[in-house]
Design a protein around this motif. Structure first.
Motif: not given
Length: 87
Positions: A1-18
């Motif tokens: 299983m792979r899960i993508w974590f994304k932080q969003w601020k002001d409609s922009r992705m600022v950080r992600d991690l799988v």
């Protein structure tokens, strides 16, 4: 299983991690384990699973943890989790 974590601020992705988990654990244990690992890696407290979050995740394998889900102040608008591959 792979899960993508994304932080969003002001409609922009600022950080992600799988996070990838190939263990024999249940789907629920894999999701909670990946969330714990992502929060550790991103230096975040563990978010609360609100009813709407659980419902969205069950329906779409995707959920958003808004600022209301965190006990402390977070520097983003929401954390999105998305299952991108299941065993």
């Amino acid at each position: 299983m792979r899960i993508w974590f994304k932080q969003w601020k002001d409609s922009r992705m600022v950080r992600d991690l799988v996070i990838e988990d190939n263990s024999d654990e249940t789907r629920t244990h894999k999701v909670f384990g990946a969330l714990d690992q992502a929060c550790y890696d991103m230096d975040l407290g563990r978010p609360l699973w609100l009813d709407v979050t659980v419902r969205d995740f069950k329906r779409q394998a995707k959920a958003r943890f808004t600022k209301d889900c965190f006990m402390e102040e977070v520097p983003f608008d929401y954390l999105e989790i998305d299952v991108i591959e299941e065993d």
